[in-house]
Design an enzyme around this catalytic site. Structure first.
Site, PDB file in Angstrom:
ATOM      1  N   THR A 256      80.546  42.979 153.694  1.00 40.06           N
ATOM      2  CA  THR A 256      80.862  42.708 152.295  1.00 40.06           C
ATOM      3  C   THR A 256      79.576  42.637 151.490  1.00 40.06           C
ATOM      4  O   THR A 256      78.564  42.106 151.930  1.00 40.06           O
ATOM      5  CB  THR A 256      81.671  41.407 152.112  1.00 40.06           C
ATOM      6  OG1 THR A 256      81.957  41.222 150.708  1.00 40.06           O
ATOM      7  CG2 THR A 256      80.946  40.184 152.635  1.00 40.06           C
TER       8      THR A 256
ATOM      9  N   CYS B 251     115.969  44.540 139.319  1.00 38.90           N
ATOM     10  CA  CYS B 251     115.973  43.691 138.100  1.00 38.90           C
ATOM     11  C   CYS B 251     115.300  44.419 136.950  1.00 38.90           C
ATOM     12  O   CYS B 251     115.121  43.861 135.876  1.00 38.90           O
ATOM     13  CB  CYS B 251     115.225  42.374 138.393  1.00 38.90           C
ATOM     14  SG  CYS B 251     113.414  42.567 138.373  1.00 38.90           S
TER      15      CYS B 251
ATOM     16  N   ASP C 264      94.137  46.408 153.837  1.00 36.80           N
ATOM     17  CA  ASP C 264      94.645  47.477 154.714  1.00 36.80           C
ATOM     18  C   ASP C 264      95.483  46.985 155.898  1.00 36.80           C
ATOM     19  O   ASP C 264      96.061  47.781 156.619  1.00 36.80           O
ATOM     20  CB  ASP C 264      93.459  48.334 155.232  1.00 36.80           C
ATOM     21  CG  ASP C 264      92.335  47.484 155.858  1.00 36.80           C
ATOM     22  OD1 ASP C 264      91.149  47.812 155.638  1.00 36.80           O
ATOM     23  OD2 ASP C 264      92.657  46.498 156.548  1.00 36.80           O
TER      24      ASP C 264
ATOM     25  N   GLN D 160      88.942  40.359 152.595  1.00 36.04           N
ATOM     26  CA  GLN D 160      89.096  40.856 151.215  1.00 36.04           C
ATOM     27  C   GLN D 160      89.838  42.191 151.240  1.00 36.04           C
ATOM     28  O   GLN D 160      90.193  42.725 150.207  1.00 36.04           O
ATOM     29  CB  GLN D 160      87.725  41.046 150.564  1.00 36.04           C
ATOM     30  CG  GLN D 160      86.894  39.774 150.482  1.00 36.04           C
ATOM     31  CD  GLN D 160      85.472  40.064 150.040  1.00 36.04           C
ATOM     32  OE1 GLN D 160      85.188  40.186 148.852  1.00 36.04           O
ATOM     33  NE2 GLN D 160      84.589  40.188 151.005  1.00 36.04           N
TER      34      GLN D 160
ATOM     35  N   HIS E 158      92.926  39.042 149.177  1.00 38.26           N
ATOM     36  CA  HIS E 158      93.254  39.945 148.057  1.00 38.26           C
ATOM     37  C   HIS E 158      94.615  40.606 148.248  1.00 38.26           C
ATOM     38  O   HIS E 158      94.895  41.649 147.660  1.00 38.26           O
ATOM     39  CB  HIS E 158      92.166  41.028 147.902  1.00 38.26           C
ATOM     40  CG  HIS E 158      90.865  40.470 147.393  1.00 38.26           C
ATOM     41  ND1 HIS E 158      89.666  41.130 147.540  1.00 38.26           N
ATOM     42  CD2 HIS E 158      90.576  39.317 146.775  1.00 38.26           C
ATOM     43  CE1 HIS E 158      88.695  40.406 146.996  1.00 38.26           C
ATOM     44  NE2 HIS E 158      89.222  39.286 146.540  1.00 38.26           N
TER      45      HIS E 158
ATOM     46  N   CYS F 252     110.482  39.751 139.086  1.00 36.82           N
ATOM     47  CA  CYS F 252     111.218  38.701 139.813  1.00 36.82           C
ATOM     48  C   CYS F 252     110.485  38.218 141.060  1.00 36.82           C
ATOM     49  O   CYS F 252     110.894  37.266 141.711  1.00 36.82           O
ATOM     50  CB  CYS F 252     112.618  39.203 140.183  1.00 36.82           C
ATOM     51  SG  CYS F 252     112.620  40.490 141.446  1.00 36.82           S
TER      52      CYS F 252
HETATM   53  N1  APR Z   1      79.484  48.373 158.766  1.00 31.05           N
HETATM   54  C1  APR Z   1      79.106  47.220 158.158  1.00 31.05           C
HETATM   55  N2  APR Z   1      78.928  47.108 156.817  1.00 31.05           N
HETATM   56  C2  APR Z   1      79.152  48.210 156.080  1.00 31.05           C
HETATM   57  C3  APR Z   1      79.548  49.453 156.636  1.00 31.05           C
HETATM   58  C4  APR Z   1      79.717  49.497 158.045  1.00 31.05           C
HETATM   59  N3  APR Z   1      80.102  50.637 158.670  1.00 31.05           N
HETATM   60  N4  APR Z   1      79.674  50.357 155.624  1.00 31.05           N
HETATM   61  C5  APR Z   1      79.387  49.699 154.488  1.00 31.05           C
HETATM   62  N5  APR Z   1      79.058  48.427 154.753  1.00 31.05           N
HETATM   63  C6  APR Z   1      78.721  47.356 153.822  1.00 31.05           C
HETATM   64  C7  APR Z   1      77.997  47.803 152.579  1.00 31.05           C
HETATM   65  O1  APR Z   1      76.581  47.747 152.794  1.00 31.05           O
HETATM   66  C8  APR Z   1      78.432  46.735 151.560  1.00 31.05           C
HETATM   67  O2  APR Z   1      77.570  45.608 151.593  1.00 31.05           O
HETATM   68  O3  APR Z   1      79.949  46.826 153.376  1.00 31.05           O
HETATM   69  C9  APR Z   1      79.808  46.318 152.059  1.00 31.05           C
HETATM   70  C10 APR Z   1      80.937  46.875 151.223  1.00 31.05           C
HETATM   71  O4  APR Z   1      80.812  46.289 149.960  1.00 31.05           O
HETATM   72  P1  APR Z   1      81.924  46.612 148.863  1.00 31.05           P
HETATM   73  O5  APR Z   1      82.197  48.068 148.841  1.00 31.05           O
HETATM   74  O6  APR Z   1      81.490  45.913 147.604  1.00 31.05           O
HETATM   75  O7  APR Z   1      83.237  45.945 149.453  1.00 31.05           O
HETATM   76  P2  APR Z   1      83.643  44.417 149.381  1.00 31.05           P
HETATM   77  O8  APR Z   1      82.453  43.541 149.487  1.00 31.05           O
HETATM   78  O9  APR Z   1      84.741  44.235 150.364  1.00 31.05           O
HETATM   79  O10 APR Z   1      84.253  44.324 147.902  1.00 31.05           O
HETATM   80  C11 APR Z   1      84.854  43.122 147.542  1.00 31.05           C
HETATM   81  O11 APR Z   1      85.549  44.173 145.477  1.00 31.05           O
HETATM   82  O12 APR Z   1      86.369  46.073 144.479  1.00 31.05           O
HETATM   83  C12 APR Z   1      86.699  44.795 144.914  1.00 31.05           C
HETATM   84  O13 APR Z   1      88.788  43.975 145.565  1.00 31.05           O
HETATM   85  C13 APR Z   1      87.771  44.830 145.974  1.00 31.05           C
HETATM   86  O14 APR Z   1      87.986  43.474 147.961  1.00 31.05           O
HETATM   87  C14 APR Z   1      87.089  44.263 147.208  1.00 31.05           C
HETATM   88  C15 APR Z   1      85.980  43.425 146.597  1.00 31.05           C
END
Ligand code: APR
Length: 247
Positions: free
Chosen positions: A189, A151, A105, A102, A120, A131
């Site tokens: 995530t 364009c 980077d 997701q 994403h 375009c």
């Molecule tokens: N190691 C492992 N997990 C971690 C760490 C770490 N060092 N630091 C944070 N986390 C966990 C948090 O506990 C959380 O569950 O990573 C997760 C980050 O969650 P989000 O900030 O919601 O990120 P993500 O799940 O990637 O968001 C999904 O939301 O805002 C949109 O498009 C954006 O791609 C993103 C999408």
């Protein structure tokens, strides 16, 4: 089950599959200096969430780009961490067949992962909204905002803003990988943003074991067969070592 026992069990499962897929979120890049979005230190606590709303960007592209500049600097300065490197190692070992990320980077590719699905999009590419022409990030100057295409169309990062669809090829690749995998490693995530959050459900319905690595339990809850709590940059290398050294 203790953390150590859970990690060993997860390693045993990974060692015996050739069809593992990783689904990563912002947590895997935190150790590279890119804050996650949610949680106490999350970007959404200090940044205007409109930064990634396509309606806001269209309405006020100068303000939209001004908000994006800080994230652009973070992304350009970030380098892969040991978590990205460990996932690339699992691909080289023939265990992980794809990383669905997701994140925007580009750090999985920089770490050496070859089959990466950018669910994403990527901040390392730019796209004309009129375009559809794309450029590498470095080819576009941000000295005068907003950058425009020949364009006359607006140029934006080639990332999926809220209100935009998942790129078709990324969707096809991701759903195919989820339906074919035996194991899904869900790393860093919160699993609250659809449709990415549906991917572990699809994998589970296809019979996969779900191994989750996070700092805290995510919205996946009991869908995960194994939850290993800790920093991805520490846990993933430990997992690779455990896969390599069956006790
Ligand atoms: N190691 C492992 N997990 C971690 C760490 C770490 N060092 N630091 C944070 N986390 C966990 C948090 O506990 C959380 O569950 O990573 C997760 C980050 O969650 P989000 O900030 O919601 O990120 P993500 O799940 O990637 O968001 C999904 O939301 O805002 C949109 O498009 C954006 O791609 C993103 C999408």
């Amino acid at each position: 089950m203790t953390q150590e026992a859970t990690l060993k069990k997860a390693a045993d499962i990974l060692r015996n599959t050739r069809h593992a897929v990783a689904l990563t979120g912002a947590g895997v890049s935190v150790a590279s200096g890119i804050p996650a979005f949610r949680g106490s230190q999350g970007l959404w606590e200090k940044w205007d969430p409109r930064i990634f709303e396509i309606s806001f960007f269209r309405q006020d592209p100068v303000q939209g780009w001004t908000l994006l500049l800080e994230l652009d600097k973070l992304m350009m300065a970030a380098r892969p961490n040991e978590g990205h490197n460990a996932l690339a190692e699992l691909e080289r070992m023939g265990i992980v067949t794809a990383v669905i990320t997701q994140n925007i980077d580009g750090l999985h590719q920089e770490a050496g992962s070859r089959d990466v699905v950018e669910f994403h999009g990527s901040s390392r590419r730019m796209r004309c909204m009129q375009c559809g022409r794309t450029w590498a990030r470095e080819e576009i100057s941000l000295d005068s905002l907003p950058p425009r295409c020949g364009c006359s169309g607006l140029i934006k990062p080639d990332v999926v803003f809220f209100g935009e669809a998942i790129p078709e090829q990324a969707g096809i690749s991701a759903y195919g990988a989820c339906n074919a995998c035996e194991v899904m490693l869900v790393v860093g995530t919160s699993a609250v943003v659809a449709p990415a959050s549906h991917l572990p459900v699809i994998a589970k319905q296809a019979g996969a074991k779900i191994i989750e690595i996070n700092m805290e339990p995510s919205a996946l809850g009991s869908l995960s067969d194994f939850v290993i709590l800790g920093e991805a940059s520490a846990i993933l290398p430990q997992l690779v070592e455990a896969v390599k050294k069956p006790a």
